[in-house]
Scaffold this motif. Structure first.
Motif, short mmCIF file in Angstrom:
data_model
loop_
_atom_site.label_atom_id
_atom_site.label_comp_id
_atom_site.label_asym_id
_atom_site.label_seq_id
_atom_site.Cartn_x
_atom_site.Cartn_y
_atom_site.Cartn_z
N PHE A 12 -17.54 -51.43 24.16
CA PHE A 12 -17.88 -52.76 23.65
C PHE A 12 -16.71 -53.72 23.85
O PHE A 12 -16.87 -54.84 24.35
CB PHE A 12 -18.22 -52.65 22.16
N LYS A 13 -15.52 -53.27 23.49
CA LYS A 13 -14.32 -54.10 23.64
C LYS A 13 -14.04 -54.38 25.12
O LYS A 13 -13.65 -55.50 25.50
CB LYS A 13 -13.12 -53.40 23.00
N LYS A 14 -14.28 -53.38 25.97
CA LYS A 14 -14.04 -53.53 27.41
C LYS A 14 -14.94 -54.62 28.00
O LYS A 14 -14.51 -55.41 28.84
CB LYS A 14 -14.28 -52.20 28.12
N ILE A 15 -16.20 -54.66 27.54
CA ILE A 15 -17.14 -55.70 28.03
C ILE A 15 -16.58 -57.07 27.70
O ILE A 15 -16.56 -57.98 28.54
CB ILE A 15 -18.53 -55.51 27.38
N ARG A 16 -16.13 -57.24 26.44
CA ARG A 16 -15.59 -58.54 26.02
C ARG A 16 -14.39 -58.94 26.87
O ARG A 16 -14.28 -60.09 27.34
CB ARG A 16 -15.22 -58.50 24.53
N GLU A 25 -15.63 -66.06 20.41
CA GLU A 25 -16.55 -66.51 21.47
C GLU A 25 -17.61 -65.45 21.75
O GLU A 25 -18.79 -65.77 21.93
CB GLU A 25 -15.74 -66.80 22.75
N PHE A 26 -17.17 -64.19 21.79
CA PHE A 26 -18.10 -63.10 22.07
C PHE A 26 -19.13 -62.97 20.94
O PHE A 26 -20.31 -62.72 21.18
CB PHE A 26 -17.33 -61.79 22.23
N ALA A 27 -18.67 -63.15 19.71
CA ALA A 27 -19.56 -63.08 18.55
C ALA A 27 -20.65 -64.14 18.63
O ALA A 27 -21.82 -63.89 18.31
CB ALA A 27 -18.75 -63.23 17.26
N LYS A 28 -20.28 -65.34 19.03
CA LYS A 28 -21.24 -66.44 19.14
C LYS A 28 -22.32 -66.12 20.16
O LYS A 28 -23.51 -66.37 19.93
CB LYS A 28 -20.52 -67.73 19.52
N ILE A 29 -21.94 -65.54 21.29
CA ILE A 29 -22.89 -65.17 22.34
C ILE A 29 -23.86 -64.10 21.85
O ILE A 29 -25.06 -64.12 22.14
CB ILE A 29 -22.15 -64.69 23.60
N SER A 35 -16.59 -63.13 13.95
CA SER A 35 -16.04 -62.56 15.18
C SER A 35 -16.49 -61.10 15.32
O SER A 35 -17.17 -60.56 14.44
CB SER A 35 -14.50 -62.62 15.16
N THR A 36 -16.08 -60.51 16.43
CA THR A 36 -16.43 -59.10 16.68
C THR A 36 -15.34 -58.15 16.19
O THR A 36 -15.35 -56.97 16.52
CB THR A 36 -16.67 -58.87 18.18
N ALA A 37 -14.38 -58.66 15.42
CA ALA A 37 -13.23 -57.86 14.99
C ALA A 37 -13.65 -56.61 14.21
O ALA A 37 -13.12 -55.51 14.46
CB ALA A 37 -12.30 -58.71 14.13
N ASP A 38 -14.61 -56.74 13.29
CA ASP A 38 -15.02 -55.59 12.49
C ASP A 38 -15.68 -54.51 13.34
O ASP A 38 -15.52 -53.32 13.06
CB ASP A 38 -15.97 -56.03 11.38
N ILE A 39 -16.42 -54.92 14.37
CA ILE A 39 -17.02 -53.93 15.27
C ILE A 39 -15.93 -53.19 16.03
O ILE A 39 -15.95 -51.97 16.15
CB ILE A 39 -18.00 -54.61 16.25
N GLU A 40 -14.96 -53.94 16.55
CA GLU A 40 -13.90 -53.33 17.35
C GLU A 40 -12.95 -52.47 16.50
O GLU A 40 -12.25 -51.62 17.04
CB GLU A 40 -13.14 -54.42 18.10
N LYS A 45 -21.18 -51.26 12.35
CA LYS A 45 -21.92 -50.64 13.44
C LYS A 45 -22.55 -51.71 14.34
O LYS A 45 -22.85 -52.81 13.91
CB LYS A 45 -23.01 -49.73 12.89
N ILE A 46 -22.76 -51.36 15.60
CA ILE A 46 -23.42 -52.27 16.54
C ILE A 46 -24.92 -52.23 16.27
O ILE A 46 -25.54 -51.16 16.33
CB ILE A 46 -23.12 -51.86 18.00
N SER A 47 -25.51 -53.37 15.97
CA SER A 47 -26.93 -53.43 15.63
C SER A 47 -27.80 -53.41 16.88
O SER A 47 -27.33 -53.65 18.00
CB SER A 47 -27.22 -54.72 14.84
N GLY A 48 -29.09 -53.15 16.69
CA GLY A 48 -30.04 -53.18 17.80
C GLY A 48 -30.12 -54.56 18.43
O GLY A 48 -30.31 -54.69 19.64
N GLN A 49 -29.97 -55.60 17.61
CA GLN A 49 -30.00 -56.96 18.13
C GLN A 49 -28.84 -57.21 19.09
O GLN A 49 -29.00 -57.86 20.13
CB GLN A 49 -29.95 -57.96 16.97
N VAL A 50 -27.66 -56.69 18.74
CA VAL A 50 -26.49 -56.85 19.61
C VAL A 50 -26.69 -56.07 20.91
O VAL A 50 -26.35 -56.57 22.00
CB VAL A 50 -25.22 -56.38 18.88
N VAL A 51 -27.24 -54.88 20.82
CA VAL A 51 -27.51 -54.08 22.03
C VAL A 51 -28.46 -54.83 22.95
O VAL A 51 -28.26 -54.88 24.17
CB VAL A 51 -28.10 -52.70 21.64
#
Length: 261
Positions: A12-16, A25-29, A35-40, A45-51
């Motif tokens: 996930f972090k590599k994609i960003r 910025e990644f969180a907004k997209i 932000s995506t800090a808590d995921i990283e 957890k990464i939700s189905g919507q994010v996937v």
């Protein structure tokens, strides 16, 4: 002491980082607040919507993200509703893949991943009704198509290649970007937004469910239902139901071979 980040977090972090986005910025997209800090950090957890967003925006294969495939990206073509993957048997005849309700939850995200299909049971039915086309079996979920289709019954659908082939009197298995459902389809007269944004209505037979409209570019695959398989299903669980279907289809194939001899 914290353990090393999981392969999912690393990817996930590599994609960003490959896209040169900050965490905000990644969180907004991806439709994430803040932000995506808590995921990283592994706190969220990464939700189905994010996937689904990663698939839509960057063509990221969900199985790759979770470390279950080496195929990082898959193509998404909104104008093509034909099957993305078909399987064949040892005699190079196309199989009929069976998708139960549990597998249907991951079907839209893995629709082009060949390795995912290998987990599903598949059969070749030697009947003339199932020749010269691609067919797939889906288990019905919910009661929106009562009284025609009962929950947990199986429908067999013929692949549709083009939206122009839609028949308003038929029932379809509609594979969207985030779900699989069985509905009747009606083309709407008024497009959504621009003239390029055609739309259709998904209609339930059960009158308790109201029709609703979607963009045609949300459809990944369409299967026109031409038959169904019914069993006396009780509370045995999904694995027992699928085993029952496998046994019945194997018996059918055996009987047909005997008749040919």
């Amino acid at each position: 002491m914290n353990s090393a980040p999981s392969i999912t977090i690393q990817r996930f972090k590599k994609i960003r980082e490959e896209q040169h986005y900050t965490q905000s910025e990644f969180a907004k997209i991806l439709g994430i607040k803040g932000s995506t800090a808590d995921i990283e950090r592994g706190k969220t957890k990464i939700s189905g919507q994010v996937v689904a967003k990663l698939l839509a925006e960057f063509k990221i294969n969900p199985l790759w993200l979770f470390g279950e495939s080496t195929q990082k990206t898959i193509e998404v073509n909104s104008s093509d509703v034909a099957p993305k993957v078909v399987t064949i048997d040892t005699e190079e005849q196309e199989n009929m893949v069976l998708v139960n309700t549990k597998a249907a939850a991951g079907y839209p995200q893995n629709i082009q991943d060949v390795s995912w299909y290998q987990q599903l049971p598949a059969f070749a039915i030697p009947l003339p009704e199932y020749r010269n086309a691609s067919y797939r079996g889906f288990q019905v979920e919910g009661d929106s198509m009562l009284p025609v289709l009962e929950p947990k019954e199986w429908v067999i659908g013929k692949a549709i290649g083009n939206l122009n082939e839609i028949n308003s009197n038929a029932i379809y298995v509609v594979v969207l970007q985030d779900s699989v459902m069985v509905k009747k389809i009606k083309k709407t007269l008024t497009p959504i937004g621009t003239s390029d944004d055609a739309s259709i209505s998904l209609i339930s037979i059960n009158k308790e469910y109201a029709p609703y409209t979607i963009h045609t570019n949300q459809i990944q695959e369409l299967w026109e239902v031409n038959s169904k398989l019914s069993f006396n299903v009780d509370a045995k669980g999904e694995s027992a139901d699928l085993k029952q279907l496998q046994d019945a289809m194997a018996l059918l194939a055996s009987e047909v071979r005997s008749l040919k001899k």
